[in-house]
Design a protein around this motif. Structure first.
Motif, mmCIF file in Angstrom:
data_model
loop_
_atom_site.group_PDB
_atom_site.id
_atom_site.type_symbol
_atom_site.label_atom_id
_atom_site.label_comp_id
_atom_site.label_asym_id
_atom_site.label_seq_id
_atom_site.Cartn_x
_atom_site.Cartn_y
_atom_site.Cartn_z
ATOM 1 N N ALA A 1 15.370 1.661 -6.003
ATOM 2 C CA ALA A 1 15.670 3.126 -5.178
ATOM 3 C C ALA A 1 14.591 4.058 -5.078
ATOM 4 C CB ALA A 1 16.832 3.804 -6.366
ATOM 5 N N MET A 2 13.453 3.581 -5.518
ATOM 6 C CA MET A 2 12.090 4.112 -5.184
ATOM 7 C C MET A 2 11.270 3.627 -4.126
ATOM 8 S SD MET A 2 11.553 5.706 -8.916
ATOM 9 C CE MET A 2 9.813 6.510 -8.366
ATOM 10 N N GLY A 3 11.832 2.462 -3.749
ATOM 11 C CA GLY A 3 10.902 1.527 -2.775
ATOM 12 C C GLY A 3 10.163 0.686 -3.342
ATOM 13 N N LEU A 4 10.329 0.417 -4.646
ATOM 14 C CA LEU A 4 9.535 -0.302 -5.461
ATOM 15 C C LEU A 4 10.072 -1.568 -6.061
ATOM 16 C CD1 LEU A 4 7.707 2.301 -7.793
ATOM 17 C CD2 LEU A 4 6.667 0.916 -5.849
ATOM 18 N N ASP A 5 9.675 -2.783 -6.456
ATOM 19 C CA ASP A 5 10.344 -3.871 -6.800
ATOM 20 C C ASP A 5 9.289 -4.755 -7.871
ATOM 21 O OD1 ASP A 5 12.220 -6.321 -7.542
ATOM 22 O OD2 ASP A 5 12.170 -6.553 -5.277
ATOM 23 N N LEU A 6 9.988 -4.824 -9.012
ATOM 24 C CA LEU A 6 9.210 -5.370 -10.067
ATOM 25 C C LEU A 6 9.045 -7.010 -9.935
ATOM 26 C CD1 LEU A 6 9.551 -3.423 -13.208
ATOM 27 C CD2 LEU A 6 7.558 -3.466 -11.829
ATOM 28 N N ASN A 7 10.222 -7.571 -9.275
ATOM 29 C CA ASN A 7 10.257 -9.150 -9.070
ATOM 30 C C ASN A 7 9.232 -9.597 -8.592
ATOM 31 O OD1 ASN A 7 12.983 -9.545 -9.968
ATOM 32 N ND2 ASN A 7 13.837 -8.374 -8.182
ATOM 33 N N ASN A 8 8.263 -8.972 -7.867
ATOM 34 C CA ASN A 8 7.068 -9.374 -7.252
ATOM 35 C C ASN A 8 5.892 -9.569 -8.155
ATOM 36 O OD1 ASN A 8 8.379 -9.431 -4.912
ATOM 37 N ND2 ASN A 8 7.574 -7.694 -4.333
ATOM 38 N N PHE A 9 6.185 -9.032 -9.781
ATOM 39 C CA PHE A 9 5.131 -8.988 -10.605
ATOM 40 C C PHE A 9 5.500 -9.485 -11.917
ATOM 41 C CE2 PHE A 9 4.824 -5.523 -7.689
ATOM 42 C CZ PHE A 9 3.527 -5.556 -7.136
ATOM 43 N N LYS A 10 6.857 -10.309 -11.816
ATOM 44 C CA LYS A 10 7.056 -11.056 -13.191
ATOM 45 C C LYS A 10 5.852 -11.878 -13.718
ATOM 46 C CE LYS A 10 11.973 -11.599 -12.235
ATOM 47 N NZ LYS A 10 13.038 -12.169 -11.963
ATOM 48 N N ILE B 1 11.853 11.039 -0.764
ATOM 49 C CA ILE B 1 10.562 11.441 -0.174
ATOM 50 C C ILE B 1 9.976 11.102 1.151
ATOM 51 C CG2 ILE B 1 7.999 11.087 -1.309
ATOM 52 C CD1 ILE B 1 9.290 10.441 -3.983
ATOM 53 N N GLY B 2 10.371 9.957 1.520
ATOM 54 C CA GLY B 2 9.876 9.446 2.575
ATOM 55 C C GLY B 2 9.050 8.139 2.288
ATOM 56 N N GLU B 3 8.118 7.849 3.195
ATOM 57 C CA GLU B 3 6.771 6.951 2.943
ATOM 58 C C GLU B 3 5.821 7.617 1.834
ATOM 59 O OE1 GLU B 3 3.948 3.611 5.024
ATOM 60 O OE2 GLU B 3 5.467 4.821 5.965
ATOM 61 N N TYR B 4 5.335 7.030 1.041
ATOM 62 C CA TYR B 4 4.426 7.458 0.165
ATOM 63 C C TYR B 4 3.388 6.341 -0.344
ATOM 64 C CZ TYR B 4 7.530 5.828 -3.772
ATOM 65 O OH TYR B 4 7.986 4.976 -4.666
ATOM 66 N N SER B 5 2.081 6.838 -0.671
ATOM 67 C CA SER B 5 1.164 6.007 -0.851
ATOM 68 C C SER B 5 1.184 5.572 -2.468
ATOM 69 C CB SER B 5 -0.199 6.450 -0.814
ATOM 70 O OG SER B 5 -1.252 5.790 -1.241
ATOM 71 N N LEU B 6 1.054 4.138 -2.598
ATOM 72 C CA LEU B 6 1.169 3.738 -3.892
ATOM 73 C C LEU B 6 -0.235 3.475 -4.619
ATOM 74 C CD1 LEU B 6 3.748 0.724 -3.446
ATOM 75 C CD2 LEU B 6 4.215 3.071 -4.311
ATOM 76 N N LYS C 1 1.025 -1.025 0.021
ATOM 77 C CA LYS C 1 0.061 -0.081 -0.080
ATOM 78 C C LYS C 1 1.122 1.501 0.064
ATOM 79 C CE LYS C 1 -3.869 -2.370 2.517
ATOM 80 N NZ LYS C 1 -4.153 -3.147 1.180
ATOM 81 N N SER C 2 2.168 1.158 0.125
ATOM 82 C CA SER C 2 2.733 2.348 0.287
ATOM 83 C C SER C 2 4.419 1.947 0.221
ATOM 84 C CB SER C 2 3.080 3.101 1.590
ATOM 85 O OG SER C 2 3.418 2.008 2.699
ATOM 86 N N ALA C 3 5.229 2.726 -0.219
ATOM 87 C CA ALA C 3 6.615 2.482 -0.326
ATOM 88 C C ALA C 3 7.582 3.775 0.322
ATOM 89 C CB ALA C 3 7.068 2.551 -1.865
ATOM 90 N N TYR C 4 8.803 3.276 0.466
ATOM 91 C CA TYR C 4 9.629 4.418 1.167
ATOM 92 C C TYR C 4 10.833 4.357 0.436
ATOM 93 C CZ TYR C 4 12.757 6.403 4.570
ATOM 94 O OH TYR C 4 13.577 7.348 5.024
ATOM 95 N N CYS C 5 11.347 5.767 0.092
ATOM 96 C CA CYS C 5 12.705 6.039 -0.383
ATOM 97 C C CYS C 5 13.072 7.140 0.386
ATOM 98 C CB CYS C 5 12.672 6.227 -1.918
ATOM 99 S SG CYS C 5 11.825 7.836 -2.306
#
Length: 161
Positions: free
Chosen positions: A106-115, A55-60, A48-52
């Protein structure tokens, strides 16, 4: 069925007889499968959110107009999408996707979970003449970048450089 009434409550009693044990077991199994299907469909494992650090924690969240405006405001992007289409994340990443996913991490996201998943891509025209692409899955942002071309491979992070 029997109806009974007491001074303060109404009681309904239903009596049933199950003559066939196979029918009963089938109905139990069907009920269990139905419950599991509802639980599976309603479970949303996307973050529901990511952190970098920039920006800090932000909503996805990216399903309502307000969600979209909020997410885009983190990166100083406004306006309506230029195009919306679908993008399938490959099962196996090549060097381009590895480089792209490094930006996402680097933005707190990861596409590995969506392969292997198909995502929806929203492309916006930024104020700095860059195109901003947002990849979403089930109404949540899973990837984003900017590039000079609408579908360019010259992608860079949305974070300030």
């Amino acid at each position: 069925m029997e109806y009974g009434r007491t001074d303060k409550m109404f009681v309904l009693t239903v009596k049933t007889k199950i003559n066939n044990k196979k029918k009963f077991l089938f109905m139990c199994a069907f009920g269990l499968i139905l419950i599991l299907a509802v639980v599976f469909v309603s479970c949303d494992n996307t973050p529901k959110s990511a952190y970098c650090k920039e920006i800090g924690e932000y909503s996805l969240s990216f399903s309502t107009s307000n969600d979209k405006e909020t997410f885009l405001s983190y990166f100083n992007v406004t306006g309506q999408p230029v195009t919306i289409d679908n993008v399938r994340i490959p099962e196996n990443f090549n060097s381009t996707y590895e480089r792209y996913n490094k930006i996402q991490k680097a933005m707190g996201l990861d596409l590995n979970n969506f392969k292997g998943k198909t995502t929806k891509r929203y492309v916006y025209k930024g104020k700095d003449n860059y195109f901003v692409s947002i990849l979403t899955y089930k109404g949540k942002v899973v990837g984003c970048h900017k590039s000079k071309e609408l579908y360019g491979s010259d992608f860079v992070s949305l974070l300030k450089e």
